[in-house]
Design a protein around this motif. Structure first.
Motif, short mmCIF file in Angstrom:
data_model
loop_
_atom_site.label_atom_id
_atom_site.label_comp_id
_atom_site.label_asym_id
_atom_site.label_seq_id
_atom_site.Cartn_x
_atom_site.Cartn_y
_atom_site.Cartn_z
N TRP A 9 -1.02 -4.61 0.37
CA TRP A 9 -0.50 -3.40 1.02
C TRP A 9 0.89 -3.66 1.58
O TRP A 9 1.77 -2.80 1.50
CB TRP A 9 -1.44 -2.91 2.11
CG TRP A 9 -2.73 -2.43 1.53
CD1 TRP A 9 -3.95 -3.03 1.63
CD2 TRP A 9 -2.92 -1.28 0.71
NE1 TRP A 9 -4.88 -2.32 0.92
CE2 TRP A 9 -4.28 -1.24 0.34
CE3 TRP A 9 -2.08 -0.28 0.23
CZ2 TRP A 9 -4.81 -0.24 -0.45
CZ3 TRP A 9 -2.61 0.72 -0.56
CH2 TRP A 9 -3.95 0.73 -0.89
N LEU A 12 3.32 -3.62 -1.29
CA LEU A 12 3.59 -2.25 -1.74
C LEU A 12 4.54 -1.52 -0.79
O LEU A 12 5.42 -0.77 -1.25
CB LEU A 12 2.27 -1.48 -1.87
CG LEU A 12 1.39 -1.88 -3.05
CD1 LEU A 12 0.05 -1.15 -2.98
CD2 LEU A 12 2.08 -1.60 -4.36
N ILE A 13 4.39 -1.74 0.50
CA ILE A 13 5.29 -1.11 1.47
C ILE A 13 6.71 -1.64 1.28
O ILE A 13 7.68 -0.87 1.29
CB ILE A 13 4.78 -1.33 2.91
CG1 ILE A 13 3.50 -0.51 3.13
CG2 ILE A 13 5.84 -0.95 3.93
CD1 ILE A 13 2.78 -0.83 4.42
N LEU A 15 8.00 -2.87 -1.48
CA LEU A 15 8.49 -2.29 -2.74
C LEU A 15 8.94 -0.85 -2.54
O LEU A 15 10.00 -0.45 -3.05
CB LEU A 15 7.39 -2.38 -3.80
CG LEU A 15 7.74 -1.79 -5.16
CD1 LEU A 15 8.86 -2.59 -5.81
CD2 LEU A 15 6.52 -1.77 -6.06
N LEU A 16 8.18 -0.08 -1.81
CA LEU A 16 8.54 1.31 -1.54
C LEU A 16 9.86 1.40 -0.78
O LEU A 16 10.73 2.22 -1.12
CB LEU A 16 7.42 2.01 -0.76
CG LEU A 16 7.65 3.46 -0.39
CD1 LEU A 16 7.69 4.32 -1.65
CD2 LEU A 16 6.57 3.94 0.56
N ILE A 17 10.05 0.55 0.21
CA ILE A 17 11.29 0.56 0.99
C ILE A 17 12.48 0.19 0.10
O ILE A 17 13.55 0.80 0.17
CB ILE A 17 11.17 -0.39 2.20
CG1 ILE A 17 10.18 0.18 3.20
CG2 ILE A 17 12.53 -0.63 2.84
CD1 ILE A 17 9.81 -0.76 4.32
N VAL A 19 12.76 0.58 -3.16
CA VAL A 19 13.03 1.70 -4.08
C VAL A 19 13.73 2.83 -3.34
O VAL A 19 14.66 3.45 -3.87
CB VAL A 19 11.71 2.19 -4.73
CG1 VAL A 19 11.91 3.51 -5.45
CG2 VAL A 19 11.18 1.14 -5.68
N MET A 20 13.33 3.08 -2.10
CA MET A 20 13.98 4.14 -1.33
C MET A 20 15.43 3.78 -0.99
O MET A 20 16.31 4.64 -0.99
CB MET A 20 13.19 4.42 -0.04
CG MET A 20 11.89 5.16 -0.30
SD MET A 20 10.83 5.35 1.14
CE MET A 20 11.91 5.94 2.38
N THR A 24 15.80 4.24 -8.12
CA THR A 24 15.27 3.68 -9.36
C THR A 24 16.38 3.43 -10.39
O THR A 24 16.32 2.46 -11.13
CB THR A 24 14.22 4.62 -9.97
OG1 THR A 24 14.80 5.91 -10.17
CG2 THR A 24 13.01 4.74 -9.07
#
Length: 81
Positions: A9, A12-13, A15-17, A19-20, A24
């Motif tokens: 988890w 994933l957090i 990775l999300l940060i 990407v933001m 992409t």
């Protein structure tokens, strides 16, 4: 428990940060640039090896065989001791 004490988890957090922050398209561009650089580096190494073997008049296979043979012999000697 995940990689190095980080759970899935948390990865994933992160990775999300990422990407933001970068988007992409920029990440995809950086990935393709990095892949191209690695391919170019490998190609340069292979061409340098080919040129060196042509100058020596060898294809390099005998040298690889003798090196691996020496490695096997040294491993056997280490096991005896």
């Amino acid at each position: 428990m995940g990689f190095g004490g980080i759970s899935i988890w948390q990865l994933l957090i992160i990775l999300l940060i990422v990407v933001m922050l970068f988007g992409t398209k920029k990440l995809r561009g950086m990935g393709s640039d990095l892949g191209g650089a690695v391919k170019g580096f490998k190609k340069a190494l292979n061409s340098e090896d080919d040129e060196a073997s042509k100058k020596d008049g060898k294809d390099g296979s005998d040298e690889e065989f003798s090196t691996s043979q020496r490695n096997l012999e040294s491993d056997k000697q280490e096991q005896k001791h």
